[in-house]
Design an enzyme around this catalytic site. Sequence first.
Site, PDB file in Angstrom:
ATOM      1  N   HIS A 158      22.085  46.505  17.201  1.00 59.12           N
ATOM      2  CA  HIS A 158      21.675  46.025  18.519  1.00 59.12           C
ATOM      3  C   HIS A 158      21.080  44.614  18.413  1.00 59.12           C
ATOM      4  O   HIS A 158      21.379  43.729  19.214  1.00 59.12           O
ATOM      5  CB  HIS A 158      20.631  46.961  19.133  1.00 59.12           C
ATOM      6  N   HIS A 199      15.854  53.199  15.779  1.00 56.02           N
ATOM      7  CA  HIS A 199      15.759  52.606  14.448  1.00 56.02           C
ATOM      8  C   HIS A 199      14.314  52.657  13.974  1.00 56.02           C
ATOM      9  O   HIS A 199      13.382  52.797  14.771  1.00 56.02           O
ATOM     10  CB  HIS A 199      16.214  51.139  14.474  1.00 56.02           C
ATOM     11  N   ASP A 203      14.244  48.223  10.255  1.00 51.02           N
ATOM     12  CA  ASP A 203      15.595  47.857  10.671  1.00 51.02           C
ATOM     13  C   ASP A 203      15.577  46.659  11.604  1.00 51.02           C
ATOM     14  O   ASP A 203      16.445  45.788  11.531  1.00 51.02           O
ATOM     15  CB  ASP A 203      16.266  49.038  11.385  1.00 51.02           C
TER      16      ASP A 203
END
Length: 292
Positions: A158, A199, A203
């Site tokens: 993302h 996440h 991350d």
Amino acid sequence: MTFYIGRESSKLWKRICAETTTELNLLAENWKYLLAGVVCQYIHGLAARGVHYIHRPGPTLQDVGFMLLPWTFHPFIFKSKKIYTVIVWCRVLAFLVASQFLRIITFYSTQLPGPNYHCREGSKLARLPPPKSVLEVLLINFPRGVIYGCGDLIFSSHMIFTLVFVRTYQKYGTRRSIKQLSWLLAIIQSFLIVASRKHYTVDVVVAWYTVNFVVFFIDKKFAELPDRSNGIGSLLLPVTNKEKDGRTKEETHKLLNGNSGDPADWRQRTQVNGKNLEDGNTVHVDGAMNGA
């Protein structure tokens, strides 16, 4: 009034034709790069699907972001155009491919137990049964396989897409307010990703510095985009291989500096060093070349 409308309509049509011709010429020169970028997007999805097969649910790791952020969220042709669409997309895809390649290496190196609810022990989605056919793997079960994937954690995909597009607009965009809003939304999204348990915090943190480094170093490898703020036409097009064969070095130099063959038109043309200042102003730097 009718004459004015007819004249402006004619100008608009000529502009559309010129823009279309320009972009198609660039597409003919750069289609291989664009196709490679699209194929790599599929490979990245295939890799994310593959790591789900070897994902093993386990206890959620201790994470400072989880402690600070409670579980309260769930997953969720202008006239002033100054860039060539095809060339910019070549750059964007190059940034994405490099970042995703590094991401594939990291999440296959060590598989972490997914923190999301569907990746935890007891969930039927936490582990995928062995594939019954090669086709089952190759289809990657889009979009369900993307939404309910597990194991592809470090680092956040993302954030890769968000930061690549924000960095691209930061360089080529002209609206300061949109640039500031884009960075603000990227920061907000970082918190939302952690808060939704999509996440771990690591991350997101790794994505922030990795993607920015990737964009910085790869962008240095590209020649800067030519300036098109003074109009559209073949004079401002990057020199193609066919044109190189038909032009002398002197003619090419004249074109790149905005001069025609007519001595009366020998004036220095402003060039942009691959980016624009906010609100339509340009940076005056010489030496713009082909951007792909």
